[in-house]
Scaffold this active site. Structure first.
Site, PDB file in Angstrom:
ATOM      1  CG  HIS A   1     -23.286  15.138 -64.678  1.00 45.76           C
ATOM      2  ND1 HIS A   1     -22.726  14.603 -63.537  1.00 45.76           N
ATOM      3  CD2 HIS A   1     -22.409  16.066 -65.119  1.00 45.76           C
ATOM      4  CE1 HIS A   1     -21.560  15.187 -63.301  1.00 45.76           C
ATOM      5  NE2 HIS A   1     -21.344  16.073 -64.238  1.00 45.76           N
TER       6      HIS A   1
ATOM      7  CG  HIS B   1     -24.035  23.258 -66.736  1.00 46.49           C
ATOM      8  ND1 HIS B   1     -24.262  22.754 -65.471  1.00 46.49           N
ATOM      9  CD2 HIS B   1     -22.913  22.658 -67.196  1.00 46.49           C
ATOM     10  CE1 HIS B   1     -23.297  21.898 -65.176  1.00 46.49           C
ATOM     11  NE2 HIS B   1     -22.470  21.818 -66.194  1.00 46.49           N
TER      12      HIS B   1
HETATM   13  O1  G3P Z   1     -18.685  21.080 -69.419  1.00 43.22           O
HETATM   14  C1  G3P Z   1     -18.652  21.940 -68.321  1.00 43.22           C
HETATM   15  C2  G3P Z   1     -19.095  21.246 -67.058  1.00 43.22           C
HETATM   16  O2  G3P Z   1     -20.318  20.614 -67.300  1.00 43.22           O
HETATM   17  C3  G3P Z   1     -18.088  20.257 -66.570  1.00 43.22           C
HETATM   18  O3  G3P Z   1     -18.446  19.645 -65.379  1.00 43.22           O
HETATM   19  O4  G3P Z   1     -19.294  17.828 -63.999  1.00 43.22           O
HETATM   20  O5  G3P Z   1     -20.844  19.639 -64.738  1.00 43.22           O
HETATM   21  O6  G3P Z   1     -20.032  17.947 -66.354  1.00 43.22           O
HETATM   22  P1  G3P Z   1     -19.712  18.719 -65.125  1.00 43.22           P
HETATM   23 MG    MG Z   2     -20.914  18.737 -68.178  1.00 41.46          MG
END
Ligand code: G3P
Ligand code: MG
Length: 242
Positions: A48, A6
Site C-alpha cells: 500500500h 481490499h
Molecule cells: O482502491 C480503493 C482504495 O484502496 C483506495 O484507497 O488508500 O486504501 O489505497 P487506499
Molecule cells: Mg488501494
C-alpha cells in the site's frame, strides 16, 4: 453489490501479503483490489504505502530498493494478530493466486507525482501476458495523470477514477475529468458516500464503488443507496454481526 476484498482479506491477515490473498480466495472472494508499486530494479510489487515504515518498521522506499532487498523486510510486522514473516509479494505472485479465482481485479496504481515513470506500459504488458486477464482488469489511481497516460496507451483498458479529498462541491468537476479519460468506474470514500452523491455519479453513468467499508451496517447502507461495489477488509462482511 460487489464485495471487493481490499488488500486481500486484510482484516484477518497482513494486508497485501500472499497470506491475505490466499485467505481471500479460500473464503470465496471473486473481486479483488490491491496496490501496485515498482522496485528500483523494475519489479512490479504489491504494497500500500510508498515506503515500509508502517508495515515493516523500516523507512525504506520501494522505489529505492532492489527486490532482493525489499523481500528481506517483514511486511507483516505491523499486524499484531499474525506478525510472522511475510515479504512484499511480486505482482506476478499475487496474480498466480487470485487470477484463476477472480471475476474482477482492481489494480490501484500508486504513482503520485509520476514516481514510477513508465509503470503504465509495464502494467499493461502484465495484463496482456495472461489469457483472459485484461478483460477482467480495471486500473485506478489517485494520480489522475497516470490514468490519462493509461488511456493514451490503451483505448480499451477499463479505468476507475479515484476521488481524493472530494467534497460534494468538487464532485461535479471530478465527473467531467473522469469522463475525459473515459473512466467507467468512480471510486469514492465512505465519508462522502451519501445518497445524493451516489445518485449524481450513477446518473453520470459510472459504476460506483466505495472504500473502505468494514461494518455490516455501512455495507447494507451502501447497498440501499445503490452502490455497485464496496472495498472491504472483511470479504465476509455481509455475514458478520457488526
Ligand atoms: O482502491 C480503493 C482504495 O484502496 C483506495 O484507497 O488508500 O486504501 O489505497 P487506499
Ligand atoms: Mg488501494
Amino acid at each position: 453489490m460487489r464485495i471487493i476484498s481490499h488488500r486481500g482479506a486484510s482484516g484477518y491477515a497482513p494486508e497485501n501479503t500472499l497470506k491475505a490473498f490466499e485467505l481471500a480466495v479460500k473464503t470465496g472472494s471473486r473481486d479483488f483490489e490491491f496496490d501496485v508499486h515498482r522496485t528500483r530494479d523494475g519489479r512490479l510489487v504489491v504494497h500500500h504505502d510508498y515506503d515500509l515504515s508502517r508495515t515493516a518498521g523500516s523507512p525504506a522506499r520501494i522505489a529505492e530498493l532492489d527486490y532482493a532487498e525489499l523481500s528481506r523486510l517483514n511486511a507483516a510486522a505491523h499486524f499484531a494478530a499474525d506478525p510472522a514473516f511475510q515479504r512484499v509479494p511480486l505482482l506476478e505472485e499475487v496474480l498466480d493466486l487470485v487470477g484463476p479465482a477472480a471475476d474482477w481485479i482492481n489494480f490501484e496504481v500508486k504513482n503520485d507525482g509520476g514516481v514510477y515513470p513508465g509503470i503504465e506500459s509495464e502494467l499493461l504488458a502484465a495484463l496482456n501476458s495472461r489469457p483472459g486477464l485484461f478483460g477482467k482488469s480495471l486500473v485506478s489511481s489517485f494520480d489522475h495523470d497516470t490514468l490519462r497516460r493509461f488511456r493514451a496507451l490503451s483505448p480499451e483498458l477499463r479505468l476507475g477514477w479515484l476521488g481524493h479529498g472530494l467534497s460534494e462541491l468538487l464532485l461535479a468537476p471530478a465527473v467531467l475529468k473522469a469522463r475525459a479519460v473515459r473512466a467507467e468506474n468512480f471510486h469514492l470514500a465512505l465519508r462522502i458516500a451519501f445518497r445524493p452523491n451516489i445518485a449524481l455519479l450513477k446518473k453520470a453513468g459510472f459504476s460506483v464503488c466505495v472504500y473502505t467499508v468494514n461494518s455490516r451496517k455501512d455495507a447494507l447502507r451502501m447497498e440501499e443507496i445503490g452502490v455497485d461495489g464496496i472495498f472491504s477488509n472483511y470479504p465476509d462482511i455481509m455475514g458478520r454481526e457488526a
